[in-house]
Scaffold this motif. Structure first.
Motif, PDB file in Angstrom:
ATOM      1  N   SER A   4       0.816  -1.211   0.000  1.00  0.00           N
ATOM      2  CA  SER A   4       0.000   0.000   0.000  1.00  0.00           C
ATOM      3  C   SER A   4       0.850   1.262   0.000  1.00  0.00           C
ATOM      4  O   SER A   4       0.358   2.339  -0.372  1.00  0.00           O
ATOM      5  CB  SER A   4      -0.934   0.002   1.213  1.00  0.00           C
ATOM      6  N   ILE A   5       2.095   1.171   0.427  1.00  0.00           N
ATOM      7  CA  ILE A   5       2.990   2.329   0.355  1.00  0.00           C
ATOM      8  C   ILE A   5       4.026   2.170  -0.748  1.00  0.00           C
ATOM      9  O   ILE A   5       4.435   3.149  -1.374  1.00  0.00           O
ATOM     10  CB  ILE A   5       3.690   2.569   1.721  1.00  0.00           C
ATOM     11  N   VAL A   6       4.428   0.939  -1.044  1.00  0.00           N
ATOM     12  CA  VAL A   6       5.448   0.714  -2.072  1.00  0.00           C
ATOM     13  C   VAL A   6       4.904   1.041  -3.462  1.00  0.00           C
ATOM     14  O   VAL A   6       5.553   1.753  -4.248  1.00  0.00           O
ATOM     15  CB  VAL A   6       5.960  -0.737  -2.014  1.00  0.00           C
ATOM     16  N   VAL A   7       3.708   0.545  -3.780  1.00  0.00           N
ATOM     17  CA  VAL A   7       3.148   0.761  -5.122  1.00  0.00           C
ATOM     18  C   VAL A   7       2.896   2.251  -5.391  1.00  0.00           C
ATOM     19  O   VAL A   7       3.315   2.768  -6.444  1.00  0.00           O
ATOM     20  CB  VAL A   7       1.864  -0.077  -5.302  1.00  0.00           C
ATOM     21  N   PRO A   8       2.229   3.003  -4.486  1.00  0.00           N
ATOM     22  CA  PRO A   8       2.078   4.445  -4.753  1.00  0.00           C
ATOM     23  C   PRO A   8       3.411   5.185  -4.848  1.00  0.00           C
ATOM     24  O   PRO A   8       3.536   6.131  -5.636  1.00  0.00           O
ATOM     25  CB  PRO A   8       1.264   4.941  -3.549  1.00  0.00           C
ATOM     26  N   THR A   9       4.417   4.744  -4.061  1.00  0.00           N
ATOM     27  CA  THR A   9       5.724   5.405  -4.132  1.00  0.00           C
ATOM     28  C   THR A   9       6.367   5.190  -5.492  1.00  0.00           C
ATOM     29  O   THR A   9       6.921   6.123  -6.096  1.00  0.00           O
ATOM     30  CB  THR A   9       6.639   4.884  -3.016  1.00  0.00           C
ATOM     31  N   ILE A  10       6.306   3.968  -6.006  1.00  0.00           N
ATOM     32  CA  ILE A  10       6.860   3.699  -7.339  1.00  0.00           C
ATOM     33  C   ILE A  10       6.099   4.485  -8.401  1.00  0.00           C
ATOM     34  O   ILE A  10       6.705   5.087  -9.311  1.00  0.00           O
ATOM     35  CB  ILE A  10       6.812   2.189  -7.633  1.00  0.00           C
ATOM     36  N   THR A  50       7.077   8.126  -8.200  1.00  0.00           N
ATOM     37  CA  THR A  50       8.422   8.343  -8.742  1.00  0.00           C
ATOM     38  C   THR A  50       8.393   8.411 -10.265  1.00  0.00           C
ATOM     39  O   THR A  50       8.987   9.315 -10.880  1.00  0.00           O
ATOM     40  CB  THR A  50       9.363   7.218  -8.291  1.00  0.00           C
ATOM     41  N   LEU A  51       7.693   7.465 -10.892  1.00  0.00           N
ATOM     42  CA  LEU A  51       7.579   7.479 -12.352  1.00  0.00           C
ATOM     43  C   LEU A  51       6.807   8.704 -12.830  1.00  0.00           C
ATOM     44  O   LEU A  51       7.160   9.335 -13.846  1.00  0.00           O
ATOM     45  CB  LEU A  51       6.893   6.197 -12.831  1.00  0.00           C
ATOM     46  N   GLY A  52       5.735   9.067 -12.091  1.00  0.00           N
ATOM     47  CA  GLY A  52       4.942  10.229 -12.472  1.00  0.00           C
ATOM     48  C   GLY A  52       5.729  11.530 -12.380  1.00  0.00           C
ATOM     49  O   GLY A  52       5.671  12.368 -13.291  1.00  0.00           O
ATOM     50  N   PHE A  53       6.492  11.693 -11.298  1.00  0.00           N
ATOM     51  CA  PHE A  53       7.297  12.899 -11.151  1.00  0.00           C
ATOM     52  C   PHE A  53       8.382  12.967 -12.227  1.00  0.00           C
ATOM     53  O   PHE A  53       8.657  14.037 -12.788  1.00  0.00           O
ATOM     54  CB  PHE A  53       7.929  12.938  -9.758  1.00  0.00           C
ATOM     55  N   ALA A  54       9.008  11.830 -12.493  1.00  0.00           N
ATOM     56  CA  ALA A  54      10.056  11.815 -13.520  1.00  0.00           C
ATOM     57  C   ALA A  54       9.494  12.180 -14.885  1.00  0.00           C
ATOM     58  O   ALA A  54      10.156  12.868 -15.684  1.00  0.00           O
ATOM     59  CB  ALA A  54      10.721  10.443 -13.567  1.00  0.00           C
ATOM     60  N   TRP A  55       8.274  11.717 -15.173  1.00  0.00           N
ATOM     61  CA  TRP A  55       7.669  12.038 -16.471  1.00  0.00           C
ATOM     62  C   TRP A  55       7.227  13.494 -16.524  1.00  0.00           C
ATOM     63  O   TRP A  55       7.460  14.194 -17.518  1.00  0.00           O
ATOM     64  CB  TRP A  55       6.481  11.113 -16.710  1.00  0.00           C
ATOM     65  N   TRP A  56       6.581  13.980 -15.463  1.00  0.00           N
ATOM     66  CA  TRP A  56       6.040  15.334 -15.479  1.00  0.00           C
ATOM     67  C   TRP A  56       7.144  16.400 -15.476  1.00  0.00           C
ATOM     68  O   TRP A  56       7.050  17.396 -16.188  1.00  0.00           O
ATOM     69  CB  TRP A  56       5.106  15.537 -14.292  1.00  0.00           C
ATOM     70  N   PHE A  57       8.176  16.182 -14.703  1.00  0.00           N
ATOM     71  CA  PHE A  57       9.232  17.187 -14.598  1.00  0.00           C
ATOM     72  C   PHE A  57      10.398  16.909 -15.554  1.00  0.00           C
ATOM     73  O   PHE A  57      11.537  17.291 -15.287  1.00  0.00           O
ATOM     74  CB  PHE A  57       9.738  17.264 -13.154  1.00  0.00           C
ATOM     75  N   ARG A  58      10.090  16.294 -16.672  1.00  0.00           N
ATOM     76  CA  ARG A  58      11.114  16.074 -17.682  1.00  0.00           C
ATOM     77  C   ARG A  58      11.481  17.413 -18.322  1.00  0.00           C
ATOM     78  O   ARG A  58      10.714  18.391 -18.285  1.00  0.00           O
ATOM     79  CB  ARG A  58      10.606  15.084 -18.722  1.00  0.00           C
ATOM     80  N   ALA A  59      12.644  17.459 -18.924  1.00  0.00           N
ATOM     81  CA  ALA A  59      13.157  18.718 -19.477  1.00  0.00           C
ATOM     82  C   ALA A  59      12.272  19.259 -20.587  1.00  0.00           C
ATOM     83  O   ALA A  59      12.170  20.485 -20.775  1.00  0.00           O
ATOM     84  CB  ALA A  59      14.580  18.515 -19.974  1.00  0.00           C
TER      85      ALA A  59
END
Length: 316
Positions: free
Chosen positions: A68-74, A77-86
């Motif tokens: 319940s905490i591992v899946v939302p964290t992953i 992480t993927l969402g932030f990496a995609w949204w804040f891409r250059a």
């Protein structure tokens, strides 16, 4: 133009050859992994007793809490990496940002709640599944005394006054009350499908309560390394209907040697891969003599190569 390295097919360059070899290695690794996994058994995930079922429930509950905490964290992480891409011009760039109370609350409260839930599951489970706690049942428990030897298991039925080596026959649906000790080095008694591994120690007695809910054949083993013959130190558990267990006791009383101090001394000698056999009669005071060390403990594992009488693989 550089010459093509020898050993590559026509028209295939060095980079293509490396990729093809890597692909073949990956396929071989996958095949080998599948072959290895075919030897795995469900064991703990296929419980056949009340203790094993309760332990499986704790395992699944703990996994669900952690996911319940591992899946939302992953996912975050993927969402932030995609949204804040250059290349994303819509993402807000805040080079001077340094603190957010709401983010701090989320970052610390969710792991804290997870730890509280996991701690509660472990706390309740450790008390409910205390190995020495008798199982609730309308049937009287069967007393079994287990002794870990080098490298075999001795099981004594004190009320029935019989014993067996590397074989455990029990009635299905009846609570089993084990008293366990070691006649040599520390070991560990474990029947994965019934649950609750527990250690055996020389000069001490540990207690364990288990139950097989239905007839079946289960694997028991030593789960603690104890020397040369450790890998063969396993036994079969036969859970049978109560009437069949009574018949087995009667048949056992008709044949086989007697287990007393002298025959126990011979049994305690180191041996590997011992075939199962039974004793038609067993001294009910023998287990207490082993625990109190009135009968001397075995020598335990030794350095160097074992004697040929212990291991047929030993070369003269």
């Amino acid at each position: 133009m550089p010459a093509k390295p020898e050993g590559l097919p026509e028209g295939e360059g060095p980079s293509q050859g490396l990729r093809s070899r890597g692909a073949r290695a990956a396929r071989y690794a996958l095949v080998m992994a599948l072959i290895v996994l075919t030897g795995c058994q469900p064991a703990v995930l296929d419980p056949q007793g009340v203790i094993g079922i309760a332990e499986k429930t704790i395992l699944i509950d703990s996994l669900a809490i952690m996911l319940s905490i591992v899946v939302p964290t992953i996912a975050a992480t993927l969402g932030f990496a995609w949204w804040f891409r250059a290349s994303n011009a819509r993402a807000t760039y805040l080079p001077d940002w340094e603190y957010s109370g709401r983010i701090e609350l989320i970052v610390w409260s969710i792991p804290l709640l997870t730890i509280i839930l996991l701690g509660g599951v472990a706390w309740i489970g450790s008390h409910d599944l205390d190995p020495a706690k008798p199982l609730a049942s309308d049937k009287p428990p069967l007393e079994i005394q287990g002794v870990s030897l080098d490298w075999k298991w001795l099981f004594i039925y004190p009320d029935q006054r019989v014993a067996s080596v590397n074989q455990l026959v029990v009635p299905a649906g009846v609570p089993l009350r084990f008293s366990l000790t070691s006649a040599s080095v520390m070991n560990a008694f474990f029947i994965p499908q019934l649950g609750s591994m527990i250690y055996t120690m020389n000069g001490m007695r540990t207690q364990l309560n288990l139950q097989a809910d239905a007839p079946g054949k289960f694997r028991g083993l030593s789960s603690h390394y104890s020397g040369d013959g450790f890998s063969d130190m396993h036994f079969d558990v036969h859970a049978v209907p109560p009437e069949q267990f009574a018949a087995w006791i009667e048949d056992t009383r008709k044949t086989g040697p007697t287990l007393d101090a002298a025959s126990y001394a011979a049994l305690a000698r180191q041996s590997m891969n011992t075939s199962p056999f039974t004793f038609r009669a067993a001294d009910p005071a023998l287990f207490q003599q082993i625990v109190t060390q009135q009968l001397p403990p075995g020598p335990g594992p030794r350095t160097g190569r074992p004697h040929p009488s212990v291991s047929p693989r030993t070369e003269d």
